[in-house]
Design an enzyme around this catalytic site. Structure first.
Site, mmCIF file in Angstrom:
data_model
loop_
_atom_site.group_PDB
_atom_site.id
_atom_site.type_symbol
_atom_site.label_atom_id
_atom_site.label_comp_id
_atom_site.label_asym_id
_atom_site.label_seq_id
_atom_site.Cartn_x
_atom_site.Cartn_y
_atom_site.Cartn_z
ATOM 1 C CD1 TRP A 31 -3.396 0.258 0.965
ATOM 2 C CD2 TRP A 31 -2.626 -1.957 1.245
ATOM 3 N NE1 TRP A 31 -4.485 -0.625 0.796
ATOM 4 C CE2 TRP A 31 -4.183 -2.149 1.000
ATOM 5 C CE3 TRP A 31 -2.052 -3.076 1.461
ATOM 6 C CZ2 TRP A 31 -4.814 -3.249 1.070
ATOM 7 C CZ3 TRP A 31 -2.725 -4.419 1.460
ATOM 8 C CH2 TRP A 31 -3.926 -4.132 1.439
ATOM 9 N N GLY A 64 -7.474 7.305 2.715
ATOM 10 C CA GLY A 64 -6.857 6.311 3.660
ATOM 11 C C GLY A 64 -7.613 6.167 4.860
ATOM 12 C CG ASP A 86 -10.540 2.536 4.199
ATOM 13 O OD1 ASP A 86 -9.669 3.701 3.874
ATOM 14 O OD2 ASP A 86 -10.150 1.465 4.246
ATOM 15 C CE1 TYR A 142 -9.897 -0.740 9.056
ATOM 16 C CE2 TYR A 142 -11.540 -0.010 7.689
ATOM 17 C CZ TYR A 142 -10.328 -0.512 7.751
ATOM 18 O OH TYR A 142 -9.367 -1.159 6.582
ATOM 19 C CD GLU A 172 -5.991 -2.273 10.677
ATOM 20 O OE1 GLU A 172 -6.512 -3.604 11.096
ATOM 21 O OE2 GLU A 172 -6.184 -1.834 9.536
HETATM 22 C C1 9WN Z 1 -8.096 -0.430 1.640
HETATM 23 C C2 9WN Z 1 -3.673 -1.121 4.571
HETATM 24 C C3 9WN Z 1 -4.754 -0.226 4.206
HETATM 25 C C4 9WN Z 1 -4.438 1.313 4.864
HETATM 26 C C5 9WN Z 1 -5.965 2.236 5.072
HETATM 27 C C6 9WN Z 1 -6.838 1.356 5.810
HETATM 28 C C7 9WN Z 1 -6.948 0.151 5.387
HETATM 29 C C8 9WN Z 1 -7.706 -0.973 3.162
HETATM 30 C C9 9WN Z 1 -8.728 -2.091 3.581
HETATM 31 O O1 9WN Z 1 -5.889 -0.500 5.052
HETATM 32 O O2 9WN Z 1 -7.727 0.162 3.916
HETATM 33 O O3 9WN Z 1 -7.252 0.495 1.195
HETATM 34 O O4 9WN Z 1 -8.809 -3.068 3.098
HETATM 35 O O5 9WN Z 1 -9.667 -1.705 4.293
HETATM 36 O O6 9WN Z 1 -7.866 2.357 6.008
HETATM 37 O O7 9WN Z 1 -5.299 3.309 5.595
HETATM 38 O O8 9WN Z 1 -3.564 2.061 3.986
HETATM 39 O O9 9WN Z 1 -3.018 -1.015 5.779
#
Ligand code: 9WN
Length: 448
Positions: free
Chosen positions: A40, A172, A174, A374, A418
């Site tokens: 990512w 970022g 979500d 989240y 996380e």
């Molecule tokens: C979709 C990877 C990513 C972070 C994001 C977070 C989450 C993804 C998901 O995880 O998003 O991009 O599958 O939910 O919200 O900030 O970069 O860690």
């Protein structure tokens, strides 16, 4: 060594190193095993900021590998897929190989994520030996210029310095309350409406792979996740092409985000410094847009209080939904001293943001607040890192230090989760999460 709040920092450093080694894929790092098996964009930026203290060379590789995903138009995708982990919801959702300009032989998403590449590049470069630094900058800086050019060329159609986002994943953050509201307005097809009406959300659990690994009350509702997929499919149908998407603004999620634009503004400044350091000229129109960007953000802010909210691009309506994004202008550095002071007062309000483990992603007095869900309440180390950086530059060293110490304490107390409950510090979401580990290292290095 112990912090003021009594944390033994060497234990945190050991724990963080263990996580980064576990998630290491050779020259890049997954956010966490199982749930996040790909690369990512902003994760790798945060990861490299911590990793540089262990190996600046490995941190440099992490960022350089991101460039393999860059599209010919300059777009940096938010995800680069690992072939062996392709799942239905990953590869077929984007089908990037069918879109002209996507990288050959590599599957990526068709949207971006907060632009922290310049920040991460500068921090990593600072720790590289002189000769390696120059070579590193010569590969990174031209690519970052092309990325910022894409952002202003494609995503700033009114040329006012404010870029638009087409999907909550681009922010970022979500399921941040602000985005959920916007998403529900435009991405509620009949079948999702019916699901909500009949409250049969949980019947569709089988559609998800996240809740196989993380309890459902720590993630978003299935109907909201389906809205996210619906939004992504709509973008794909239009080839992720801004001109086609902007033809029907009413049909899409299109927002001017405070957090994304704040991050972009700070990264514009750093990019200009980096370009100068290797004697590279930025195009004149881009420099002009950088100047406009700070003023552009002002449009979203109350001049008296320094409080900024996002704007819906179609209605031009400012939506006053308080979230962690409120504090991102501190990172941008665009607020006056007086505005910053007011915002810090808001940050230190015990009923909303100044909780036992600050800073929550949504305030405690929000109708959305949930300590586990989240981006709707938990504390995340990456947003803390951005706020700490902004507070320091505005001279709020005590507050910055406090948030940094509490962030380190979270990792000592609960591990590299996380995200964490802002009320009791319990860890939620994926365990052994890379940016949590990396940023804990950086916080320790900043303090001691
Ligand atoms: C979709 C990877 C990513 C972070 C994001 C977070 C989450 C993804 C998901 O995880 O998003 O991009 O599958 O939910 O919200 O900030 O970069 O860690």
């Amino acid at each position: 060594m112990t912090t003021k709040v009594g944390v033994e920092t060497y234990k945190v450093l050991e724990e963080a190193k263990r996580v980064l080694i576990k998630n290491n894929q050779g020259e890049w790092t997954i956010p966490a095993g199982g749930l996040y098996p790909h690369q990512w964009l902003w994760d790798s930026c945060f990861i490299s900021i911590g990793l540089r203290h262990i190996s600046p060379q490995r941190a440099a590789a992490e960022l350089q590998l991101l460039l393999r995903g860059q599209w010919t138009n300059g777009m940096m995708p938010h995800m680069i897929f690992t072939p062996e982990h392709f799942k239905l919801d990953d590869s077929s959702l984007w089908s990037s190989k069918n879109i002209p300009g996507s990288p050959i032989g590599l599957a990526t998403s068709g949207i971006t994520q907060p632009p922290l590449l310049a920040e991460a590049t500068q921090r990593v470069a600072d720790l590289l030996p002189l000769r390696e630094r120059k070579a590193f900058l010569l590969t990174m800086v031209p690519a970052i210029i092309r990325y910022h050019e894409w952002l202003y060329r494609e995503r700033d159609p009114e040329a006012n310095g404010l870029v638009l986002l087409f999907h909550p994943w681009e922010t970022g953050l979500d399921n941040s309350p602000a985005w959920i509201e916007e998403l529900r307005k435009v991405h509620t097809p009949h079948w999702v409406k019916l699901m909500d009406l009949l409250a049969i959300d949980r019947w569709f659990k089988w559609l998800r792979r996240d809740t196989l690994r993380v309890p459902a009350d720590q993630r978003m509702k299935t109907s909201d996740l389906l809205r996210l997929y619906h939004a992504a499919m709509d973008l794909r149908r239009r080839g992720f092409d801004a001109t086609r998407i902007l033809r029907h603004p009413r049909r899409h999620f299109i927002v001017e985000s405070v957090s994304f634009n704040s991050i972009l503004i700070r990264n514009n400044q750093i990019l200009a410094e980096l370009a100068e350091s290797i004697r590279l000229d930025l195009p004149g129109w881009l420099i002009e847009r950088f100047k406009l960007a700070a003023k552009g953000l002002d449009v979203l802010c109350d001049p008296k209080t320094g409080v900024c909210y996002h704007r819906n691009f179609d209605t031009k309506q400012i939506e006053e939904e308080p979230t962690i994004s409120l504090f991102m202008p501190l990172y941008a550095g665009t607020l006056s001293k007086k505005q910053a002071e007011q915002l810090v007062r808001k940050l230190k309000d015990k009923d909303s943001f100044w909780l036992p483990y600050p800073v929550p992603s949504a305030p405690k007095n929000s109708q959305y607040f949930s300590e586990k869900r989240y981006w709707q309440g938990p504390t995340w180390l990456n947003t803390n890192w951005l706020i700490v950086d902004g507070l320091k530059r505005y001279g709020y060293t005590e507050e910055a230090r406090y948030i940094a110490e509490k962030s380190i304490e979270l990792v000592e107390k609960s591990g590299s989760y996380e995200y964490f409950s802002p009320l009791d510090g319990k860890g939620y979401g994926a365990n052994d999460f890379s940016w949590t580990a990396a940023l804990a290292i950086d916080f320790v290095k900043q303090l001691y």
